[in-house]
Design a protein around this motif. Structure first.
Motif, PDB file in Angstrom:
ATOM      1  N   GLY A  98      -9.427   6.568   5.032  1.00  0.00           N
ATOM      2  CA  GLY A  98      -9.512   5.082   5.465  1.00  0.00           C
ATOM      3  C   GLY A  98     -11.054   4.997   5.863  1.00  0.00           C
ATOM      4  N   PRO A  99     -10.976   4.618   6.905  1.00  0.00           N
ATOM      5  CA  PRO A  99     -12.118   3.469   6.818  1.00  0.00           C
ATOM      6  C   PRO A  99     -13.353   4.612   7.918  1.00  0.00           C
ATOM      7  CG  PRO A  99     -10.602   3.065   8.670  1.00  0.00           C
ATOM      8  CD  PRO A  99      -9.401   4.231   7.908  1.00  0.00           C
TER       9      PRO A  99
ATOM     10  N   HIS B  27      -2.812   5.452   1.832  1.00  0.00           N
ATOM     11  CA  HIS B  27      -3.727   4.232   2.286  1.00  0.00           C
ATOM     12  C   HIS B  27      -3.780   4.095   3.287  1.00  0.00           C
ATOM     13  CE1 HIS B  27      -5.174   0.111   1.886  1.00  0.00           C
ATOM     14  NE2 HIS B  27      -6.273   1.254   0.701  1.00  0.00           N
ATOM     15  N   ALA B  28      -2.013   3.586   4.020  1.00  0.00           N
ATOM     16  CA  ALA B  28      -2.380   2.687   4.902  1.00  0.00           C
ATOM     17  C   ALA B  28      -2.036   3.981   6.456  1.00  0.00           C
ATOM     18  CB  ALA B  28      -0.421   2.052   4.525  1.00  0.00           C
TER      19      ALA B  28
ATOM     20  N   ASP C 132       1.466  -1.101  -0.393  1.00  0.00           N
ATOM     21  CA  ASP C 132      -0.044  -0.476   0.253  1.00  0.00           C
ATOM     22  C   ASP C 132       0.658   0.942   0.016  1.00  0.00           C
ATOM     23  OD1 ASP C 132      -2.339  -1.635   0.024  1.00  0.00           O
ATOM     24  OD2 ASP C 132      -2.240  -1.854   2.936  1.00  0.00           O
TER      25      ASP C 132
ATOM     26  N   GLN D 163       3.719  -5.587   5.460  1.00  0.00           N
ATOM     27  CA  GLN D 163       2.915  -6.241   4.931  1.00  0.00           C
ATOM     28  C   GLN D 163       3.079  -7.088   3.582  1.00  0.00           C
ATOM     29  OE1 GLN D 163       1.501  -2.504   2.457  1.00  0.00           O
ATOM     30  NE2 GLN D 163      -0.115  -2.016   3.626  1.00  0.00           N
TER      31      GLN D 163
ATOM     32  N   GLY E  99      -6.672   5.753  12.481  1.00  0.00           N
ATOM     33  CA  GLY E  99      -8.002   5.175  12.889  1.00  0.00           C
ATOM     34  C   GLY E  99      -7.498   4.636  14.441  1.00  0.00           C
ATOM     35  N   LYS E 100      -6.479   3.550  14.010  1.00  0.00           N
ATOM     36  CA  LYS E 100      -6.745   2.550  15.565  1.00  0.00           C
ATOM     37  C   LYS E 100      -5.562   3.689  16.291  1.00  0.00           C
ATOM     38  CE  LYS E 100      -6.207  -1.287  13.428  1.00  0.00           C
ATOM     39  NZ  LYS E 100      -7.923  -2.142  13.073  1.00  0.00           N
TER      40      LYS E 100
ATOM     41  N   ILE F 245      -5.710   4.116   7.838  1.00  0.00           N
ATOM     42  CA  ILE F 245      -5.601   2.991   8.769  1.00  0.00           C
ATOM     43  C   ILE F 245      -4.864   2.779  10.537  1.00  0.00           C
ATOM     44  CG2 ILE F 245      -5.952   0.128   8.873  1.00  0.00           C
ATOM     45  CD1 ILE F 245      -6.106   0.537   5.959  1.00  0.00           C
TER      46      ILE F 245
END
Length: 153
Positions: A54-55, A16-17, A12, A141, A23-24, A20
């Motif tokens: 992201g999500p 893109h990464a 990614d 990854q 968010g965590k 995420i």
């Protein structure tokens, strides 16, 4: 407390990464400083974060505004922790000191596995941080997942 997590991007892009991972970090209740080395690259990352790659929505800002201290995620080139971050994310080869890693809830080094310079900077950071006694984990990854490849005590 205080460990450095190295995230080796092989599948990614950072754009893109990173959302995420951010968010965590917010889910864990951490305020985040994303530290880069180039204001123009951070500005491009800011645009991507506002696009919602992201999500979920990631509230953030770029350092230099009137509300830096209030930002849950602050993008900066400075080493001053203006937003009282407990999670520091190094991108584009930004330097992390062992002292700040040891006092943070989490420190991350996110680097592009397709860029030889980025890989070498991450290797140097690993040696510097672990040489100073910092605990570190290396994640890469693999097949769309993060897989832990190495860990120090």
């Amino acid at each position: 407390m205080g460990a450095a997590y190295f995230y080796h991007l092989t599948e990614d892009s950072l754009e893109h990464a990173l959302p995420i991972l951010l968010g965590k970090a917010l889910e864990a209740g951490w305020r985040v400083e994303v530290r880069g080395t180039d204001p123009d690259r951070l500005a491009r990352l800011d645009v991507e974060l506002w696009k919602g790659a992201g999500p979920s929505f990631l509230p953030h800002g770029i350092a230099g505004g009137p509300h830096d201290a209030d930002q849950p995620i602050l993008l900066t080139t400075a080493v001053n922790n203006t937003n009282n971050a407990s999670c520091i994310v190094s991108v584009h080869g930004a330097v992390l000191s062992s002292e700040e890693v040891k006092t943070a809830d989490r420190a991350m080094v996110v680097f592009d596995g397709h860029d030889g310079t980025s890989v070498q900077i991450a290797r140097d950071a690993w040696k510097q941080l672990t040489g100073a006694g910092t605990t570190a984990q290396y994640w890469a990854q693999e097949g769309g997942r993060w897989v832990k490849k190495a860990e120090t005590a």
